[in-house]
Design a protein around this motif. Sequence first.
Motif, PDB file in Angstrom:
ATOM      1  N   SER A 105       8.412 -45.416 -88.619  1.00 40.56           N
ATOM      2  CA  SER A 105       9.865 -45.557 -88.511  1.00 40.56           C
ATOM      3  C   SER A 105      10.293 -47.019 -88.577  1.00 40.56           C
ATOM      4  CB  SER A 105      10.356 -44.918 -87.208  1.00 40.56           C
ATOM      5  OG  SER A 105       9.726 -45.536 -86.091  1.00 40.56           O
ATOM      6  N   TYR A 106       9.432 -47.926 -88.090  1.00 43.78           N
ATOM      7  CA  TYR A 106       9.738 -49.356 -88.133  1.00 43.78           C
ATOM      8  C   TYR A 106       9.924 -49.830 -89.563  1.00 43.78           C
ATOM      9  CZ  TYR A 106       8.986 -54.416 -87.674  1.00 43.78           C
ATOM     10  OH  TYR A 106       9.111 -55.780 -87.752  1.00 43.78           O
ATOM     11  N   ILE A 109      10.346 -47.687 -92.318  1.00 48.62           N
ATOM     12  CA  ILE A 109      11.315 -46.860 -93.044  1.00 48.62           C
ATOM     13  C   ILE A 109      12.734 -47.367 -92.835  1.00 48.62           C
ATOM     14  CG2 ILE A 109      12.314 -44.531 -93.164  1.00 48.62           C
ATOM     15  CD1 ILE A 109       9.500 -43.444 -92.569  1.00 48.62           C
ATOM     16  N   ARG A 110      13.054 -47.774 -91.609  1.00 47.20           N
ATOM     17  CA  ARG A 110      14.407 -48.269 -91.323  1.00 47.20           C
ATOM     18  C   ARG A 110      14.758 -49.502 -92.162  1.00 47.20           C
ATOM     19  NH1 ARG A 110      13.326 -46.795 -85.841  1.00 47.20           N
ATOM     20  NH2 ARG A 110      12.539 -48.897 -85.424  1.00 47.20           N
ATOM     21  N   LYS A 111      13.753 -50.310 -92.490  1.00 46.08           N
ATOM     22  CA  LYS A 111      13.995 -51.513 -93.273  1.00 46.08           C
ATOM     23  C   LYS A 111      14.289 -51.227 -94.738  1.00 46.08           C
ATOM     24  CE  LYS A 111      11.124 -54.617 -90.445  1.00 46.08           C
ATOM     25  NZ  LYS A 111      12.121 -55.679 -90.232  1.00 46.08           N
ATOM     26  N   LEU A 171      15.883 -48.263 -96.034  1.00 46.80           N
ATOM     27  CA  LEU A 171      16.797 -47.135 -96.239  1.00 46.80           C
ATOM     28  C   LEU A 171      17.942 -47.485 -97.181  1.00 46.80           C
ATOM     29  CD1 LEU A 171      17.023 -45.502 -92.690  1.00 46.80           C
ATOM     30  CD2 LEU A 171      15.862 -44.644 -94.726  1.00 46.80           C
ATOM     31  N   ASP A 172      18.049 -48.749 -97.530  1.00 45.55           N
ATOM     32  CA  ASP A 172      19.056 -49.131 -98.526  1.00 45.55           C
ATOM     33  C   ASP A 172      18.724 -48.428 -99.845  1.00 45.55           C
ATOM     34  OD1 ASP A 172      20.476 -50.552-100.588  1.00 45.55           O
ATOM     35  OD2 ASP A 172      20.882 -52.098 -99.087  1.00 45.55           O
ATOM     36  N   HIS A 217       8.293 -37.117 -92.946  1.00 43.91           N
ATOM     37  CA  HIS A 217       7.919 -38.037 -94.022  1.00 43.91           C
ATOM     38  C   HIS A 217       7.799 -37.288 -95.347  1.00 43.91           C
ATOM     39  CE1 HIS A 217       5.900 -40.384 -90.548  1.00 43.91           C
ATOM     40  NE2 HIS A 217       7.172 -40.739 -90.671  1.00 43.91           N
ATOM     41  N   GLU A 257      21.629 -43.205 -96.164  1.00 41.98           N
ATOM     42  CA  GLU A 257      20.521 -42.732 -95.343  1.00 41.98           C
ATOM     43  C   GLU A 257      20.556 -41.224 -95.187  1.00 41.98           C
ATOM     44  OE1 GLU A 257      18.931 -43.144 -90.753  1.00 41.98           O
ATOM     45  OE2 GLU A 257      20.424 -44.538 -91.547  1.00 41.98           O
TER      46      GLU A 257
END
Length: 1026
Positions: A406-407, A409-411, A413-414, A438, A586
């Motif tokens: 998740s660390y 993936i959040r970066k 999501l653009d 996932h 997202e």
Amino acid sequence: MHSWKKLQFFSRPKIHSFSIGKEQENNLVNLLKNQFECFTSGRKYIFFGDQTGVVRFVNKNLMVEFEQKLFQTSLSHLYELSQQNFLIAIGVDDGKTNQQIIKIFDLGSQKHENGYPCIKIIKINIGKNYNQKILSITVLDDLSRIVLSFDNGLLLMIFGDLLRDRVPKQHIIPGTDEEGTPIINKVLFRQQIYFSLGERVRVLYCVSSDQTFCYHIDDNQEYRKMVLHEAGAPPESVNISLEGDLILGRDEGVFYFTPENPGSCFGFEGKKILTEFRSYLAVATMTNNNKSISFSVYDVKNKYIALTKNFKGKCSYLLNQWGSLIIITDQKQVIQFEEVSLKTKLDFLFKKKLYNVAIDLASSQQYDKSEIYEMFKRYGDHLENKGDYNGAITQYINTIGQTPPSYVIRKFLDPQRINNLTKYLQALHEKGVANSEHTTLLLNCYTKLKDNKNLDVFIKQDSKDGPKFDVDTAINVLRSSGYYTYSLYLAKKYQENDLYIRIHLEETKKYKTALEYIKTLEFQEAESSLKKYGITLINNAPKETTGLLLKLCTGYKPEKNTSISLHDENENFEQDPKTKNENLTEKDLLLENNTENKNIEIEIEIEDEKEKEKEKEKEREREREELFNNETNNEDLGSISSQTKTLNGEDQNVMNRMALFGNQDRSNINKRSGQRQQNNENYTTYNDKNLPQSNPTEFIHIFVEHPIWLMKFLERIIQIQIDSDSILYNTLLELYLREDVIEIGSGNENVSEKEREEQKKINRQKAIALLKNQDSRYEKEHALVLVQMYNLPEGVTFMLEQLKFYHEIIQTHIENEDHQNIIESCKKYANKDQNLWSLALNYFVKSERDCTKEILQVLSEIKKENLLSPLMVIQILSQNESITLETIQDYLSSLLDNELNSIEENETNIKKYVEDSEHLKSELLLKKSKAKIFQSSRCSYCNNPLELPSIHFLCGHSIHYRCLLDNDVTCPICHMESSQISDRVNSIKEKIGKHNEYFRLLRESNDGFSVVADHFGRGVLSDYKK
């Protein structure tokens, strides 16, 4: 090497230069003023040996700790093992012969007054030239081999268990004793075992001034020479790496050699002295005409320079000792370098933003894995901040398993980073750490990117450990996205049978394809699928579903499964997700499941395929119509069942097919039967007890809207399995009786009243046939309720008869005023219930119609069987005033005549019994009061003259004693008669007290008085105990 990064991984050098004084005479600097013949560095000490045979032991403080004389005459070579604490020395003890010997000293044992003990002496034997000068020595760490090189080119191998063998074996390596053999300046053993051409060998490197080669030595001491390079190197520039590769330092550069081929090389000029230090290569290069030293330490693997220093003077020795690098110059200086800690190195690299170097360094130093993962993460964060997203995602991939996904993936999501996110998600799945979320996200990325190529690879990937993604999630996501082809492929490949069937039923609407797939499943799964989806299947494919249910309930064997393909069996379609002209968010990435359209050409091809499939399906439908609906409905089920019993083998299969499709044209059946040997595999074997079978009662509910198909199903089941559950018979009977179950053509729409009535009549005939079939297993009470509820008189009569409700049968005829059937039923069932005549007489007497004829018939039967007393008959008849005495005159007169005759007969019998009784009494009195005179002169048994001893019986017989059987005292002539009388008396005695038997006979008899009289006459009612 000059382009490599220059780093400072060593502390400032320590330069040892001792003052000359008495207190410092034993230091290393003063020691170096002397001339030494040999030296070696090892585990605890640096050893210096002189020509007199004395060795100085220099400790870590660079002080001479002690000295020991190893040889009496001279010392030429020293060698300490790296893995064992042994020192090997070569020298001469006998000055006259100058015989060179090898001594092995145990440095691990306790030191004596004279030093460490010598545990082995080996005499060097090379023939006449035994005092030839030795140039180099190498030893295997297990002390199994020693190799010596001589100044005449010889190579001597000493092998065996050098410590235990009394005289170890020695021989000259073949080829080294020939003329022109190069002089070997340096020999080195590769300590690791090497495998060459599938053989386990030891490798001996040999370096001369103009050639480099090696020997592969197997366990049989056979040698195979391999030339590595047509150039050599001076002995001080030769070393061996930790991996076992040979290192040569020549003027033009540094060269690596494997046991079979040249390796890497690094070019920089100058005369070199080199050594291995941990993972580094330390090189001292002579510069400025050998007046100065350029000292560098290289990390060859990670390609950076850890140290660069320049010193005045010439390098005499370069040592790897005590975890330090030591340079001894001709200026009598000892320069010592110590490596900084790994943490210091890493901190330095992080400050310089050299993350890749830090990671390589930590990996090579076996650093803690969690710390290395953290380095990858820091490197990824650094690259992500710089905008290098491709490089950042590569580093984040290296953190998989440690950093939460998740660390990362959040970066990403653009929407512009969807390619990087896809790459990371792919890596998660490849490493088997992806969860269902996932998988959902990755599949949505594929569909958004329209990346059918990678989607195809992802779906089709194979692994010995199974799929690297959650199969259920993948199927559901692809299904919701309209990728039915892929979802069906996955469901079939990973045997997600329920999902495969559900997709066909709910999405593609290919019900027959779902049925074909169910046929390939194992019994338990096929049964479960039909129970779960049976209603849907019967609503859309009733014929095929009914056929499969028949197979499941009469002996199921799965069909062969087809190969798994994305273009398999009418699955050559794909509804791609529809595109949208809005930016991805997202929410889009995580939850988007809308479908995409394919291009127009693919859609046209799909439509053409669908049309062709529809035409083929219509043709098959017409063929099945002919098979199912061409049935002769007046065929009796009982006769079919009986016919089926008489058949076996292949003929039985033909009849089973007749039962399945109805009695169609016999010529067609016979024609197919004649071809059964060629098409035997197409016949279905029903009722095979060796195959699993389902309970048909569990599938009745799925036919709730299709009673006609339920009737067909049940008909075939009970024809094939006569001992079926009673529920099946009850249900089938009810279907026959229901007026709404009319099978004409393909349905019951637009059916004329005449056809309806005709079909209704046929169904009722089938119901009667089912009731009368002896093999039917319906519940009689339930069947009686059905025939009464649906008003089937013939069926009601039959069921009352089966249930032995004879009074109800007569009552039914009475209600219908069917006089003829009343009389016939009484005649038929009177032997089972004689009260039926009384019931019939009461009815006829009370009837308002003229029933004189019927009354006389009833009275005749009553008189014949003596069912009622005359008084009772008269009381019943008196209820009807229209019946005159004249009507029953004949009945009464015949009764009186019979009674008179019976009285006369009884009086005659009484008179006879009285006379017999009087006669017996008189005889018994005579026997008791008068003597019996025996006048017989012959034996009554053998008819011979009577002789003594003899026995005279009161019955009048005289018999020899010897003629008696087993000395029995009973008369053998009268024995049978007396035994019968005795048995009869015993039988009567046994019946005394058995009241249940007496009352049973009393209930079953038509004349109870006769039973009482008979028992009384036999004395059964007497009390014999008295």
